[in-house]
Design a protein around this motif. Structure first.
Motif, PDB file in Angstrom:
ATOM      1  N   UNK A 271       0.821  -1.188   0.000  1.00  0.00           N
ATOM      2  CA  UNK A 271       0.000   0.000   0.000  1.00  0.00           C
ATOM      3  C   UNK A 271       0.862   1.248   0.000  1.00  0.00           C
ATOM      4  N   UNK A 272       1.983   1.202   0.663  1.00  0.00           N
ATOM      5  CA  UNK A 272       2.893   2.342   0.704  1.00  0.00           C
ATOM      6  C   UNK A 272       3.381   2.684  -0.706  1.00  0.00           C
ATOM      7  N   UNK A 273       3.638   1.660  -1.506  1.00  0.00           N
ATOM      8  CA  UNK A 273       4.091   1.877  -2.873  1.00  0.00           C
ATOM      9  C   UNK A 273       3.011   2.582  -3.685  1.00  0.00           C
ATOM     10  N   UNK A 274       1.764   2.166  -3.535  1.00  0.00           N
ATOM     11  CA  UNK A 274       0.666   2.796  -4.270  1.00  0.00           C
ATOM     12  C   UNK A 274       0.503   4.253  -3.849  1.00  0.00           C
ATOM     13  N   UNK A 275       0.667   4.535  -2.539  1.00  0.00           N
ATOM     14  CA  UNK A 275       0.563   5.913  -2.071  1.00  0.00           C
ATOM     15  C   UNK A 275       1.684   6.762  -2.660  1.00  0.00           C
ATOM     16  N   UNK A 276       2.896   6.223  -2.672  1.00  0.00           N
ATOM     17  CA  UNK A 276       4.029   6.973  -3.201  1.00  0.00           C
ATOM     18  C   UNK A 276       3.861   7.247  -4.687  1.00  0.00           C
ATOM     19  N   UNK A 277       3.343   6.272  -5.443  1.00  0.00           N
ATOM     20  CA  UNK A 277       3.194   6.452  -6.872  1.00  0.00           C
ATOM     21  C   UNK A 277       2.075   7.427  -7.223  1.00  0.00           C
ATOM     22  N   UNK A 278       1.112   7.625  -6.311  1.00  0.00           N
ATOM     23  CA  UNK A 278       0.001   8.505  -6.633  1.00  0.00           C
ATOM     24  C   UNK A 278       0.333   9.977  -6.426  1.00  0.00           C
ATOM     25  N   UNK A 279       1.452  10.278  -5.798  1.00  0.00           N
ATOM     26  CA  UNK A 279       1.854  11.668  -5.636  1.00  0.00           C
ATOM     27  C   UNK A 279       2.273  12.227  -6.987  1.00  0.00           C
ATOM     28  N   UNK A 280       1.967  13.491  -7.177  1.00  0.00           N
ATOM     29  CA  UNK A 280       2.218  14.136  -8.461  1.00  0.00           C
ATOM     30  C   UNK A 280       3.699  14.107  -8.837  1.00  0.00           C
ATOM     31  N   UNK A 281       4.567  14.342  -7.868  1.00  0.00           N
ATOM     32  CA  UNK A 281       6.000  14.380  -8.178  1.00  0.00           C
ATOM     33  C   UNK A 281       6.553  13.002  -8.527  1.00  0.00           C
ATOM     34  N   UNK A 282       5.832  11.941  -8.184  1.00  0.00           N
ATOM     35  CA  UNK A 282       6.295  10.594  -8.490  1.00  0.00           C
ATOM     36  C   UNK A 282       5.747  10.056  -9.810  1.00  0.00           C
ATOM     37  N   UNK A 283       4.915  10.834 -10.493  1.00  0.00           N
ATOM     38  CA  UNK A 283       4.403  10.394 -11.788  1.00  0.00           C
ATOM     39  C   UNK A 283       5.502  10.529 -12.835  1.00  0.00           C
ATOM     40  N   UNK A 284       5.456   9.663 -13.806  1.00  0.00           N
ATOM     41  CA  UNK A 284       6.418   9.771 -14.904  1.00  0.00           C
ATOM     42  C   UNK A 284       6.052  10.993 -15.743  1.00  0.00           C
ATOM     43  N   UNK A 285       6.968  11.392 -16.611  1.00  0.00           N
ATOM     44  CA  UNK A 285       6.714  12.556 -17.465  1.00  0.00           C
ATOM     45  C   UNK A 285       5.485  12.312 -18.352  1.00  0.00           C
ATOM     46  N   UNK A 286       5.367  11.111 -18.866  1.00  0.00           N
ATOM     47  CA  UNK A 286       4.236  10.770 -19.727  1.00  0.00           C
ATOM     48  C   UNK A 286       2.919  10.844 -18.942  1.00  0.00           C
TER      49      UNK A 286
ATOM     50  N   UNK B 208      -5.336  17.914  -5.469  1.00  0.00           N
ATOM     51  CA  UNK B 208      -4.290  18.715  -4.844  1.00  0.00           C
ATOM     52  C   UNK B 208      -4.491  18.814  -3.332  1.00  0.00           C
ATOM     53  N   UNK B 209      -5.748  18.970  -2.913  1.00  0.00           N
ATOM     54  CA  UNK B 209      -6.036  19.047  -1.476  1.00  0.00           C
ATOM     55  C   UNK B 209      -5.700  17.724  -0.787  1.00  0.00           C
ATOM     56  N   UNK B 210      -6.036  16.627  -1.435  1.00  0.00           N
ATOM     57  CA  UNK B 210      -5.713  15.324  -0.861  1.00  0.00           C
ATOM     58  C   UNK B 210      -4.202  15.147  -0.740  1.00  0.00           C
ATOM     59  N   UNK B 211      -3.479  15.571  -1.750  1.00  0.00           N
ATOM     60  CA  UNK B 211      -2.019  15.472  -1.708  1.00  0.00           C
ATOM     61  C   UNK B 211      -1.463  16.363  -0.598  1.00  0.00           C
ATOM     62  N   UNK B 212      -2.069  17.546  -0.434  1.00  0.00           N
ATOM     63  CA  UNK B 212      -1.627  18.476   0.605  1.00  0.00           C
ATOM     64  C   UNK B 212      -1.826  17.858   1.989  1.00  0.00           C
ATOM     65  N   UNK B 213      -2.967  17.229   2.197  1.00  0.00           N
ATOM     66  CA  UNK B 213      -3.243  16.574   3.476  1.00  0.00           C
ATOM     67  C   UNK B 213      -2.259  15.432   3.712  1.00  0.00           C
ATOM     68  N   UNK B 214      -2.039  14.631   2.699  1.00  0.00           N
ATOM     69  CA  UNK B 214      -1.135  13.494   2.842  1.00  0.00           C
ATOM     70  C   UNK B 214       0.312  13.930   3.044  1.00  0.00           C
TER      71      UNK B 214
END
Length: 171
Positions: free
Chosen positions: A1-16, A39-45
């Protein structure tokens, strides 16, 4: 689950992935609200993984103070909930990340087993006269096969045996 959370952050998305997300949001104005909610969800997280809890607390306080005033219902509703639970929510940052997650997990498992072990309610009990169990029926007149005693059909009833016996006597 930690991996899925990390990948869902905007800065962790690939360029594509970032290009696809930006293109989808810019394609229609209805996607703007979705983008703001994300963005609000990312801010909270972002408040939780801070190494120094003193850095995470101001982010969490900003969430408590601003989300409830949002015109977007998907942000305002959780903002009002977090505001009601302000002390408990901010306690995470003053108790060195202590929380009651383990207690809630144990309570959830206990509740699950309690629900499963509950006795069935009246509506859930099996019927007293199921298909395999025959109920006694009152004897109703039915037609017998043609009688040997006169060539006519005799009505079955209580006296059917008596009629048959009397017929045998006439033989």
């Amino acid at each position: 689950m930690k991996l899925a959370e990390d990948q869902s952050r905007l800065e962790n998305l690939t360029a594509k992935q970032q290009i696809r997300l930006t293109t989808a949001i810019e394609a229609e104005s209805a996607h703007d609200e979705v983008f703001v909610v994300r963005q609000c969800a990312q801010h909270l997280r972002f408040a939780y993984p801070q190494e120094d809890l003193a850095e995470g607390r101001p982010i969490a306080e900003k969430v408590v103070d601003t989300f409830r005033t949002s015109p977007i219902p998907e942000i305002a509703r959780p903002g009002r909930t977090v505001r009601c639970w302000r002390d408990a929510f901010l306690a995470y940052f003053t108790t060195h990340r202590a929380n009651n997650g383990g207690t809630e997990a144990a309570n959830g498992i206990t509740e699950l087993h309690r629900r499963r072990a509950r006795l069935p309610q009246q509506a859930q009990l099996p019927a007293t006269h199921t298909a395999r169990r025959r109920r006694p029926h009152a004897m109703t007149p039915t037609r017998c096969p043609k009688s040997r005693f006169g060539g006519h059909a005799v009505m079955m009833s209580e006296g059917c045996e008596r009629v048959l016996m009397e017929g045998a006597a006439f033989r």
